[in-house]
Design an enzyme around this catalytic site. Structure first.
Site, PDB file in Angstrom:
ATOM      1  N   ARG A 183       0.836  -1.200   0.000  1.00 30.88           N
ATOM      2  CA  ARG A 183       0.000   0.000   0.000  1.00 30.88           C
ATOM      3  C   ARG A 183       0.873   1.253   0.000  1.00 30.88           C
ATOM      4  O   ARG A 183       0.574   2.228  -0.691  1.00 30.88           O
ATOM      5  CB  ARG A 183      -0.949  -0.003   1.203  1.00 30.88           C
ATOM      6  CG  ARG A 183      -1.997  -1.105   1.152  1.00 30.88           C
ATOM      7  CD  ARG A 183      -2.937  -1.032   2.337  1.00 30.88           C
ATOM      8  NE  ARG A 183      -3.778   0.166   2.280  1.00 30.88           N
ATOM      9  CZ  ARG A 183      -4.491   0.620   3.311  1.00 30.88           C
ATOM     10  NH1 ARG A 183      -4.427   0.003   4.484  1.00 30.88           N
ATOM     11  NH2 ARG A 183      -5.251   1.693   3.183  1.00 30.88           N
ATOM     12  N   CYS A 223      -1.261   6.136   8.977  1.00 25.77           N
ATOM     13  CA  CYS A 223      -1.580   4.841   8.361  1.00 25.77           C
ATOM     14  C   CYS A 223      -2.694   5.098   7.354  1.00 25.77           C
ATOM     15  O   CYS A 223      -2.652   6.083   6.630  1.00 25.77           O
ATOM     16  CB  CYS A 223      -1.974   3.825   9.431  1.00 25.77           C
ATOM     17  SG  CYS A 223      -3.381   4.346  10.450  1.00 25.77           S
TER      18      CYS A 223
END
Length: 286
Positions: free
Chosen positions: A186, A242
């Site tokens: 990611r 995050c």
């Protein structure tokens, strides 16, 4: 360790009724699973707080604030008061997600000025493995003494997208470290199963939050953690993010455990960053 408590020490606190235990189990994409797991089995006397119902505010339609915006602190303070949490009262948070959800509660409590908060190392599984008592069903936890949680917010623990933009030059020169806590795929923009845009904030380094854990799902010893984070020594500031501000919290916890005091959370994280199409996005190692 300062804010990571072993099952043995947690059990001692439980046995002597020295702490409020809070079950934080939650599975992304399965919002009812944590509450169901609590009903199935939990630490006796523990209260349940839900990531999305209690530890986050509702998502905004425009995406600003991210997928898990910070909760209204007055509402959260009322909930904490109702379960007996007040100044000086010890809190032990646990989950079964490697400490991710429990760390969210730990961070919120610390942000609100409450230092007597701990994350159960190894979570509920470690508690059970040690043979400590569990309870089943939806019975009401025992009554608690009246409490009033009064937030004393540490504003310097939190940064916004605007703060990051203002630090652009210092991030580029390494004086400020921006730390991405998501999976490497990611971070690199190779895959994005949740958010609409792939990639990372330009200048961010990568440190997957699960690297804090050993093969048994326990936090690594302090010496190992210190070695992992050694490259961050000397930074003026470390900003952790995050996808939505949840799994960044275990990294904030780990960094503070090894002595970093200049650690801050970008609570909106990647999902907030991409809510404004004018903000830059990087791919790969850029």
């Amino acid at each position: 360790m300062r804010h990571i408590v072993s099952p043995e020490k947690a059990y001692s606190k439980w046995k002597e009724r020295e702490a409020v235990f809070v079950d934080c189990r939650f599975m992304l994409g399965q919002p009812q699973s944590g509450a169901d797991a609590y009903v199935t089995e939990h630490i006796p006397g523990a209260f349940y707080l839900d990531l999305e119902q209690d530890l986050s505010a509702p998502k905004r339609e425009d995406g600003a604030g991210g997928r898990h915006p910070l909760p209204d602190l007055d509402l959260l303070a009322d909930k904490l008061s109702r379960i007996g949490i007040a100044r000086g009262r010890c809190v032990v948070a646990y989950d079964d997600q490697g400490g991710a959800m429990a760390s969210r509660l730990w961070w919120l409590l610390a942000y609100m000025g409450h230092d007597e908060a701990y994350v159960l190392d190894g979570g509920f599984a470690a508690w059970k493995q040690a043979g400590y008592p569990t309870a089943r069903g939806a019975e009401e936890p025992p009554a608690v003494a009246a409490a009033r949680f009064v937030p004393q917010v540490r504003a310097d623990w939190l940064v916004t997208a605007e703060d990051i933009a203002a630090r652009r030059e210092r991030i580029e020169t390494g004086r400020v470290v921006l730390l991405d806590s998501r999976e490497e795929s990611r971070y690199r923009g190779l895959a994005e199963p949740i958010d609409k845009v792939a990639g990372h904030i330009p200048g961010a380094r990568h440190s997957f939050w699960k690297a804090n854990l050993d093969a048994e799902g326990r936090y690594r010893p302090l010496k190992e953690q210190m070695k992992r984070f050694e490259p961050l020594q000397g930074a003026e500031e470390i900003i952790v993010y995050c996808g939505s501000g949840v799994t960044a919290c275990p990294n904030v916890l780990a960094l503070r455990e090894v002595g970093f005091t200049n650690v801050k959370l970008y609570a909106g994280s990647w999902s907030d960053w991409i809510s404004d199409a004018s903000r830059p996005v990087a791919l790969g190692d850029k």
